[in-house]
Design a protein around this motif. Structure first.
Motif, PDB file in Angstrom:
ATOM      1  N   SER A   1       0.846  -1.186   0.000  1.00 36.15           N
ATOM      2  CA  SER A   1       0.000   0.000   0.000  1.00 36.15           C
ATOM      3  C   SER A   1       0.883   1.238   0.000  1.00 36.15           C
ATOM      4  O   SER A   1       2.073   1.178   0.288  1.00 36.15           O
ATOM      5  N   THR A   2       0.262   2.338  -0.335  1.00 36.25           N
ATOM      6  CA  THR A   2       0.945   3.622  -0.350  1.00 36.25           C
ATOM      7  C   THR A   2       0.127   4.606   0.465  1.00 36.25           C
ATOM      8  O   THR A   2      -1.097   4.622   0.383  1.00 36.25           O
ATOM      9  N   ARG A   3       0.819   5.410   1.240  1.00 35.22           N
ATOM     10  CA  ARG A   3       0.165   6.467   2.018  1.00 35.22           C
ATOM     11  C   ARG A   3       0.819   7.791   1.659  1.00 35.22           C
ATOM     12  O   ARG A   3       2.032   7.867   1.475  1.00 35.22           O
ATOM     13  N   LYS A   4      -0.008   8.823   1.593  1.00 37.83           N
ATOM     14  CA  LYS A   4       0.478  10.142   1.227  1.00 37.83           C
ATOM     15  C   LYS A   4       0.000  11.143   2.272  1.00 37.83           C
ATOM     16  O   LYS A   4      -1.152  11.081   2.715  1.00 37.83           O
ATOM     17  N   TYR A   5       0.895  12.049   2.675  1.00 38.13           N
ATOM     18  CA  TYR A   5       0.585  13.040   3.702  1.00 38.13           C
ATOM     19  C   TYR A   5       1.098  14.412   3.294  1.00 38.13           C
ATOM     20  O   TYR A   5       2.164  14.531   2.700  1.00 38.13           O
TER      21      TYR A   5
ATOM     22  N   SER B   1      -3.819  13.590   5.831  1.00 38.94           N
ATOM     23  CA  SER B   1      -3.739  12.376   5.011  1.00 38.94           C
ATOM     24  C   SER B   1      -4.365  12.612   3.643  1.00 38.94           C
ATOM     25  O   SER B   1      -5.352  13.341   3.516  1.00 38.94           O
ATOM     26  N   ASP B   2      -3.798  11.977   2.647  1.00 39.41           N
ATOM     27  CA  ASP B   2      -4.341  11.941   1.289  1.00 39.41           C
ATOM     28  C   ASP B   2      -4.663  13.314   0.704  1.00 39.41           C
ATOM     29  O   ASP B   2      -5.799  13.582   0.306  1.00 39.41           O
ATOM     30  N   PRO B   3      -3.663  14.199   0.616  1.00 43.01           N
ATOM     31  CA  PRO B   3      -3.920  15.483  -0.029  1.00 43.01           C
ATOM     32  C   PRO B   3      -4.223  15.284  -1.517  1.00 43.01           C
ATOM     33  O   PRO B   3      -3.837  14.270  -2.099  1.00 43.01           O
ATOM     34  N   LYS B   4      -4.897  16.239  -2.120  1.00 44.67           N
ATOM     35  CA  LYS B   4      -5.221  16.164  -3.542  1.00 44.67           C
ATOM     36  C   LYS B   4      -3.941  16.039  -4.368  1.00 44.67           C
ATOM     37  O   LYS B   4      -2.913  16.634  -4.030  1.00 44.67           O
ATOM     38  N   ASP B   5      -4.009  15.273  -5.443  1.00 45.23           N
ATOM     39  CA  ASP B   5      -2.839  15.079  -6.309  1.00 45.23           C
ATOM     40  C   ASP B   5      -2.418  16.364  -7.007  1.00 45.23           C
ATOM     41  O   ASP B   5      -1.237  16.555  -7.298  1.00 45.23           O
TER      42      ASP B   5
ATOM     43  N   GLU C   1       5.239  10.623   0.602  1.00 47.11           N
ATOM     44  CA  GLU C   1       4.577   9.407   0.157  1.00 47.11           C
ATOM     45  C   GLU C   1       5.368   8.215   0.683  1.00 47.11           C
ATOM     46  O   GLU C   1       6.584   8.149   0.526  1.00 47.11           O
TER      47      GLU C   1
END
Length: 76
Positions: free
Chosen positions: A5-9, A27-31, A68
């Motif tokens: 899995s991948t997590r983005k902050y 968590s999960d900011p817009k790309d 990420e």
């Protein structure tokens, strides 16, 4: 069997009036989030006194990063 899995902050670091750092992690900011949008949000947080640091009001932007993390889970 391994799971991946991948997590983005988004991490925003501020200095409060007492000199301590204060971090906000989202968590999960817009790309498609831009530097200008992040810095504008940080200015709003400071100017509207939305959060309180450990030793006072937030007064200065220190740093911001999007991190990420790739996670490989081999055993539960």
């Amino acid at each position: 069997m391994a799971t991946y899995s991948t997590r983005k902050y988004l991490r925003m670091i501020f200095k409060d009036s007492g000199g301590s750092n204060f971090t906000i992690r989202i968590s999960d900011p817009k790309d498609d989030l831009t530097e200008a949008q992040i810095l504008s949000a940080m200015d709003t947080i400071i100017n509207q006194n939305i959060f309180q640091g450990k030793t006072g009001d937030l007064v200065e932007k220190v740093d911001t990063k999007i991190t990420e993390t790739n996670i490989s889970d081999y055993y539960d």
